[in-house]
Design a protein around this motif. Structure first.
Motif, PDB file in Angstrom:
ATOM      1  N   UNK A   1       0.851  -1.190   0.000  1.00 35.62           N
ATOM      2  CA  UNK A   1       0.000   0.000   0.000  1.00 35.62           C
ATOM      3  C   UNK A   1       0.882   1.233   0.000  1.00 35.62           C
ATOM      4  N   UNK A   2       0.354   2.310  -0.574  1.00 33.36           N
ATOM      5  CA  UNK A   2       1.067   3.590  -0.568  1.00 33.36           C
ATOM      6  C   UNK A   2       0.058   4.707  -0.398  1.00 33.36           C
ATOM      7  N   UNK A   3       0.133   5.382   0.753  1.00 35.05           N
ATOM      8  CA  UNK A   3      -0.747   6.495   1.053  1.00 35.05           C
ATOM      9  C   UNK A   3       0.060   7.575   1.768  1.00 35.05           C
ATOM     10  N   UNK A   4      -0.216   8.821   1.447  1.00 35.93           N
ATOM     11  CA  UNK A   4       0.365   9.968   2.153  1.00 35.93           C
ATOM     12  C   UNK A   4       1.885   9.874   2.276  1.00 35.93           C
ATOM     13  N   UNK A   5       2.530   9.435   1.199  1.00 41.70           N
ATOM     14  CA  UNK A   5       3.978   9.380   1.194  1.00 41.70           C
ATOM     15  C   UNK A   5       4.586   8.256   1.985  1.00 41.70           C
ATOM     16  N   UNK A   6       3.785   7.268   2.342  1.00 41.85           N
ATOM     17  CA  UNK A   6       4.293   6.121   3.099  1.00 41.85           C
ATOM     18  C   UNK A   6       4.023   4.829   2.339  1.00 41.85           C
ATOM     19  N   UNK A   7       5.026   3.982   2.333  1.00 44.53           N
ATOM     20  CA  UNK A   7       4.929   2.679   1.686  1.00 44.53           C
ATOM     21  C   UNK A   7       4.764   1.606   2.753  1.00 44.53           C
ATOM     22  N   UNK A   8       3.768   0.757   2.573  1.00 46.72           N
ATOM     23  CA  UNK A   8       3.494  -0.324   3.521  1.00 46.72           C
ATOM     24  C   UNK A   8       3.699  -1.664   2.826  1.00 46.72           C
ATOM     25  N   UNK A   9       4.487  -2.530   3.434  1.00 41.87           N
ATOM     26  CA  UNK A   9       4.728  -3.877   2.922  1.00 41.87           C
ATOM     27  C   UNK A   9       4.681  -4.848   4.096  1.00 41.87           C
ATOM     28  N   UNK A  10       4.754  -6.126   3.777  1.00 45.17           N
ATOM     29  CA  UNK A  10       4.707  -7.143   4.830  1.00 45.17           C
ATOM     30  C   UNK A  10       3.309  -7.312   5.391  1.00 45.17           C
ATOM     31  N   UNK A  11       2.385  -7.771   4.545  1.00 43.84           N
ATOM     32  CA  UNK A  11       1.003  -7.976   4.979  1.00 43.84           C
ATOM     33  C   UNK A  11       0.942  -9.086   6.020  1.00 43.84           C
ATOM     34  N   UNK A  12       0.378  -8.770   7.177  1.00 43.60           N
ATOM     35  CA  UNK A  12       0.324  -9.755   8.258  1.00 43.60           C
ATOM     36  C   UNK A  12      -1.094 -10.153   8.639  1.00 43.60           C
ATOM     37  N   UNK A  13      -2.089  -9.357   8.203  1.00 53.55           N
ATOM     38  CA  UNK A  13      -3.460  -9.682   8.618  1.00 53.55           C
ATOM     39  C   UNK A  13      -4.447  -9.009   7.688  1.00 53.55           C
ATOM     40  N   UNK A  14      -5.514  -9.734   7.375  1.00 53.85           N
ATOM     41  CA  UNK A  14      -6.658  -9.175   6.664  1.00 53.85           C
ATOM     42  C   UNK A  14      -7.874  -9.345   7.565  1.00 53.85           C
ATOM     43  N   UNK A  15      -8.618  -8.264   7.795  1.00 56.04           N
ATOM     44  CA  UNK A  15      -9.721  -8.324   8.748  1.00 56.04           C
ATOM     45  C   UNK A  15     -10.988  -7.742   8.156  1.00 56.04           C
ATOM     46  N   UNK A  16     -12.107  -8.385   8.449  1.00 52.94           N
ATOM     47  CA  UNK A  16     -13.420  -7.845   8.151  1.00 52.94           C
ATOM     48  C   UNK A  16     -13.744  -6.834   9.251  1.00 52.94           C
ATOM     49  N   UNK A  17     -13.595  -5.560   8.940  1.00 51.76           N
ATOM     50  CA  UNK A  17     -13.744  -4.528   9.963  1.00 51.76           C
ATOM     51  C   UNK A  17     -15.192  -4.231  10.301  1.00 51.76           C
ATOM     52  N   UNK A  18     -16.127  -4.708   9.494  1.00 50.43           N
ATOM     53  CA  UNK A  18     -17.526  -4.578   9.887  1.00 50.43           C
ATOM     54  C   UNK A  18     -17.815  -5.467  11.096  1.00 50.43           C
ATOM     55  N   UNK A  19     -17.098  -6.586  11.193  1.00 45.11           N
ATOM     56  CA  UNK A  19     -17.263  -7.498  12.325  1.00 45.11           C
ATOM     57  C   UNK A  19     -16.265  -7.212  13.441  1.00 45.11           C
TER      58      UNK A  19
END
Length: 350
Positions: A11-29
């Motif tokens: 992911x890349x937002x606001x000048x920051x790069x994010x790598x190393x995906x550790x979790x995917x969550x259903x945030x509605x729950x």
């Protein structure tokens, strides 16, 4: 998380790069998951909210693309011009009957993509040809979202929240229509009311009203609404009060959503939802309204882009259709690798 999909995720937002995906969550729950860690967040207009927690987040430029962007196939629309005109007339009937004041009517453009098309290349192209305040990129490992959104949905710093509804669109140098100003005020009041549901008494202020903003190929009217939240307000309460964004639904929101479901033929998905990031450790976040946004389905084999307009009783159906073309034209042309407008370049189906 491990495997090829997790390795592709970034992911890349606001000048920051994010790598190393550790979790995917259903945030509605599990909205409480946002209290810890750094998350890229995508919410569909229909209400599915998914978070992607990354382990490595650092200031960095958008990474280079692996391969050049590939021109999609011919774009088709979920609504024809006549469908859209009929929809505007139907909304005007609802307004005349007193059931609603304003409804955002949208259509989705879709094209096929060849295997291996790199969305990073599209993100670079939009950054060069259509820079926007809330540029962003997310690859989930299978599908992706690339946004050039001009609109702030929610910026949160502790218990302070800012929203910047956009309503009113015109070509550069052209006057706004007579309906644009009251429409912006109407939606600003809706956002003020939404935030008031979770704000401290007296804690909501309109800090800017009807500000003109220039963007590539068009101009907008923008207002700002700031709120001081009640102590202990979680993301579940905040999103329940404000989602979906008022500027892309209508007023009253509940009735507008019913009419949208009646008239629109396909789900909007991330378009008109929310896209951005939440830093639970620092108590900060920035979510943009998912407009001027491309997203893929079918493991990256289909790409979608939405466009729409706010309909009030004075709306001229043909003018509203032209507004949807104005909003889409520059970005579809950029994604299709052609100059000028998408319509004149012949990349849109009738």
């Amino acid at each position: 998380m491990k495997g090829p999909a997790a390795q592709r995720a970034a992911a890349h937002f606001a000048g920051r790069l994010a790598t190393g995906l550790v979790e995917v969550a259903d945030l509605t729950a599990r909205p409480e998951a946002l209290q810890r860690g750094w998350w890229a967040v995508v919410a569909t207009f229909e209400g599915a909210i998914t978070g992607y927690r990354f382990a490595d987040v650092r200031p960095a430029a958008l990474p280079p693309a692996r391969v050049p962007w590939v021109r999609p196939g011919r774009w088709t629309s979920s609504m024809s011009r006549q469908d859209y005109v009929d929809g505007v007339l139907r909304i005007r009937e609802h307004i005349a009957a007193g059931t609603v004041y304003q409804v955002n009517l949208c259509r989705l453009l879709t094209a096929e993509l060849p295997a291996g098309a790199d969305p990073l290349a599209l993100a670079h192209r939009l950054g060069e040809e259509n820079p926007a305040p809330y540029q962003g990129f997310l690859h989930t490992g299978t599908d992706w979202v690339v946004t050039a959104s001009p609109e702030l949905f929610l910026r949160r710093t502790g218990d302070t929240v800012l929203s910047g509804p956009v309503k009113g669109t015109a070509a550069p140098g052209e006057p706004f229509s007579a309906k644009d100003f009251p429409e912006n005020i109407m939606i600003t009041d809706l956002v003020r009311n939404d935030l008031g549901r979770v704000a401290r008494p007296g804690g909501v202020r309109v800090t800017s009203l009807l500000r003109r903003e220039d963007h590539p190929g068009l101009q907008h009217l923008v207002s700002d609404v700031q709120a001081e939240l009640r102590r202990g307000t979680g993301w579940d309460d905040l999103l329940a009060a404000t989602f979906p964004p008022g500027s892309v639904s209508g007023a009253p929101k509940h009735t507008a959503l019913q009419i949208i479901r009646e008239l629109e033929r396909v789900p909007r998905g991330p378009y008109c939802g929310a896209i951005g990031w939440v830093d639970g450790d620092r108590g900060t976040a920035e979510l943009a309204v998912g407009i001027r946004t491309f997203f893929s389905t079918d493991d990256g084999r289909r790409v979608h882009f939405g466009t729409g307009a706010g309909i009030t009783y004075p709306s001229d159906p043909d003018a509203e259709w032209r507004e949807t073309e104005l909003k889409a034209s520059r970005l579809i042309a950029a994604a299709s690798g052609v100059g000028g407008s998408a319509a004149s370049a012949g990349v849109l189906s009738a």
